[in-house]
Design a protein around this motif. Structure first.
Motif, PDB file in Angstrom:
ATOM      1  N   CYS A  13       0.832  -1.200   0.000  1.00 28.97           N
ATOM      2  CA  CYS A  13       0.000   0.000   0.000  1.00 28.97           C
ATOM      3  C   CYS A  13       0.869   1.253   0.000  1.00 28.97           C
ATOM      4  N   GLN A  14       0.296   2.333  -0.452  1.00 35.56           N
ATOM      5  CA  GLN A  14       0.968   3.620  -0.443  1.00 35.56           C
ATOM      6  C   GLN A  14       0.701   4.329   0.886  1.00 35.56           C
ATOM      7  N   ARG A  15       1.669   5.081   1.333  1.00 40.73           N
ATOM      8  CA  ARG A  15       1.481   5.830   2.577  1.00 40.73           C
ATOM      9  C   ARG A  15       0.303   6.783   2.444  1.00 40.73           C
ATOM     10  N   GLY A  16      -0.397   6.976   3.549  1.00 39.20           N
ATOM     11  CA  GLY A  16      -1.545   7.849   3.575  1.00 39.20           C
ATOM     12  C   GLY A  16      -2.866   7.164   3.255  1.00 39.20           C
ATOM     13  N   THR A  17      -2.795   5.939   2.752  1.00 38.07           N
ATOM     14  CA  THR A  17      -4.027   5.208   2.446  1.00 38.07           C
ATOM     15  C   THR A  17      -4.411   4.332   3.626  1.00 38.07           C
TER      16      THR A  17
END
Lengths: 116, 113
Positions: A13-17
């Protein structure tokens, strides 16, 4: 012992999600728990998922970061919110089937999360 | 503060010999102890447990010994088999405390053929 499944088994996953992890048990169980195992570390209890009420969080874990649902006696979800690379861990659900099992818990296969 | 300690990160033994995995705890309120085995990419599997009213519990090749005065327990595997190669976690709980488990960091056991 209960048969426990988790979805997804892994994710990047990407940070902030945010990511929601599901835990399904093949029988009704008294208690369900969520753990985290960071790389090279022991299993750390995040919270106890209470059926029909708010989860009980351990020190260092808060509902805003790790919201938990438990709508019935066989299912629970854990959401990891606003993720950062430090959240990269294995997330495990476990169950305590009932009083006959004393304090023994049985674990699901885990969800491997990598946050970039 | 680590209440359950597995001070040796790894252990290597020859197939057929005894494996002894150690665990120490600091909280004297713990009264139930468990060992879990974990293979890579799988969740921990319950192996054996012991209540504080006992000092030994045996299940096939696996025996757990508890020394309450020393706050020490050990898992003996005899004879060790290559399939026993895994990470072993020691855990402890307080009966009635909502079944919470406190885990050690684990020991990686390698059984050489």
């Amino acid at each position: 012992s209960a048969v426990i499944s988790q979805k997804p088994s892994r994710d990047i996953c990407q940070r902030g999600t945010s990511l929601t992890i599901q835990c399904q048990v093949d029988s009704q169980v008294t208690m369900m728990f969520w753990y985290r195992q960071q790389p090279g570390q022991s299993l750390t209890l995040i919270a106890t998922a209470n059926q029909g009420s708010e989860a009980t969080y351990e020190s260092g874990f808060v509902i805003d970061k790790f919201p938990i649902s438990r709508p019935n006696l066989t299912f629970s979800t854990l959401t990891v919110s606003n993720m950062s690379p430090e959240d990269s861990s294995i997330y495990l659900c476990s169950v305590h089937p009932g009083s006959w099992a004393q304090e023994t818990q049985y674990f699901g296969p885990g969800t491997r999360l990598l946050v970039l | 503060d680590q209440q359950v300690k597995q001070n040796s990160p790894s252990l290597s033994v020859q197939e057929g010999r005894i494996s002894i995995l150690n665990c120490d705890y600091t909280n004297s309120m713990f009264d139930y102890f468990l060992w879990y085995k974990k293979y890579p990419a799988e969740g921990p599997t319950f192996l054996i447990s012991i209540s504080s009213i006992k000092d030994k519990n045996e299940d096939g090749r696996f025996t757990v010994f508890l020394n309450k005065s020393a706050k020490h327990l050990s898992l003996h595997i005899v004879p060790s088999q290559p399939g026993d190669s895994a990470v072993y976690f020691c855990a402890a709980s307080i009966t009635g405390a909502n079944s919470k488990l406190t885990f050690g960091k684990g020991i990686t056991l390698s059984v050489r053929p």
